[in-house]
Scaffold this active site. Sequence first.
Site, mmCIF file in Angstrom:
data_model
loop_
_atom_site.group_PDB
_atom_site.id
_atom_site.type_symbol
_atom_site.label_atom_id
_atom_site.label_comp_id
_atom_site.label_asym_id
_atom_site.label_seq_id
_atom_site.Cartn_x
_atom_site.Cartn_y
_atom_site.Cartn_z
ATOM 1 C CD GLU A 214 91.858 -76.301 91.322
ATOM 2 O OE1 GLU A 214 91.842 -77.196 90.471
ATOM 3 O OE2 GLU A 214 92.916 -75.827 91.801
ATOM 4 C CG HIS A 252 95.789 -77.637 90.090
ATOM 5 N ND1 HIS A 252 94.556 -77.139 89.714
ATOM 6 C CD2 HIS A 252 96.219 -78.386 89.048
ATOM 7 C CE1 HIS A 252 94.263 -77.562 88.494
ATOM 8 N NE2 HIS A 252 95.253 -78.313 88.071
#
Length: 298
Positions: A214, A252
Site C-alpha cells: 500500500e 489503514h
Amino acid sequence: MSILVNKNSRVITQGMTGKTGQFHTRMCREYAFGSDCFVGGVNPKRAGEEWEGIPVFGTVKEAKRKTDANVSVIYVPPAGAAGAIKEASDAGIDLIVCITEGIPVLDMLRVREHMRKTKSKSLLIGPNCPGIITPDEVKIGIMPGPIHMKGNVGVVSRSGTLTYEAVAQLTMLGLGQSTAIGIGGDPINGLKHKDVLKLFNDDPDTDAVVMIGEIGGTDEEEAARWAKDNMKKPIVGFIAGVTAPAGKRMGHAGAIISGGKGDAESKLAVLESCGIRTTRNPSDIGILLKQALEDSEK
C-alpha cells in the site's frame, strides 16, 4: 511445507471468551475439520472454565506451560491489546498474531520497545491484520477459509481484503497457496514484507510469491531491493493507492503519502527496477502470477 504455522501448531486465543474471539475460534476449528490446533484460551476473570471443550487459563504463561502452545492469536479490544502482545511475548510464545484494529500508535511504540529491551524472540504478525493460513492445515484469524486451496504460491499483503482477492484469483486458476499472511496496515507492526519473503524463499514448497503493498512507508521498496539480490523465486507485486492524493490517509493508519515519499507509482517503479512483475489492476494479480510461473519453468 509452509511457513510459520501448520497442522502441528498449538494455538491459544487471547480474548477467546469475548464475542469476536469465540466466533473466530469456532470458525478456525471448523475450517480444519475440528482441528485440535486450538488448545486454550486466556481470560483472567474466567480461569478454570471451559468453552466448547477448550480450557480457559488466567495467563498466557500458564496456558503455554499446560498446553505447550507456540502460537497466540489476539482478539482483545484496542485498550488492552498492547498489553496482550507484551504478555504473549514475555511468556515466550513463538508466533503472536494480533487481529485487533485501532490500537493507539503510542501503545505499539511501547510494545516494540518492550520487545527490544527484553530481547524477545517472538515473531509478531499485525496488529490490524486478518491473520495467517496454511490451507487445509490451520487457519489463524478472520480470513474466509473456503477461498483458499493448498498449493505452492506464497501470499503476503498489508491489506486484508486484497489478500482475499489475490487468493481467490489464484484458487480459480488452480494455483493453491503454501501459506497466506496478512501483515496488517498499521504504521507500527511486526513482520514486514522482507521478513516474509525470506521465509518463502527458504521454503522448498513455495514456488512463487504474491506481494501486495500500500501507499505509505518504505517496506515494499526494502523488500524489493532484498529480493533483487537474494530471491530465487518469481514475485508478482501490486501496490494499492495509485490514485491517492498526498497527505490523505487511505484505509489503514499506515497508508498515507507524506514528505513526498510512499506513493504507489514510486513504489511500483522500485519493484519493477528490481525485477518484480507488477500490475496496476488488482484483477490481474492471478493471471500475472500464472505467467510468471510459466516463464520460470521455460
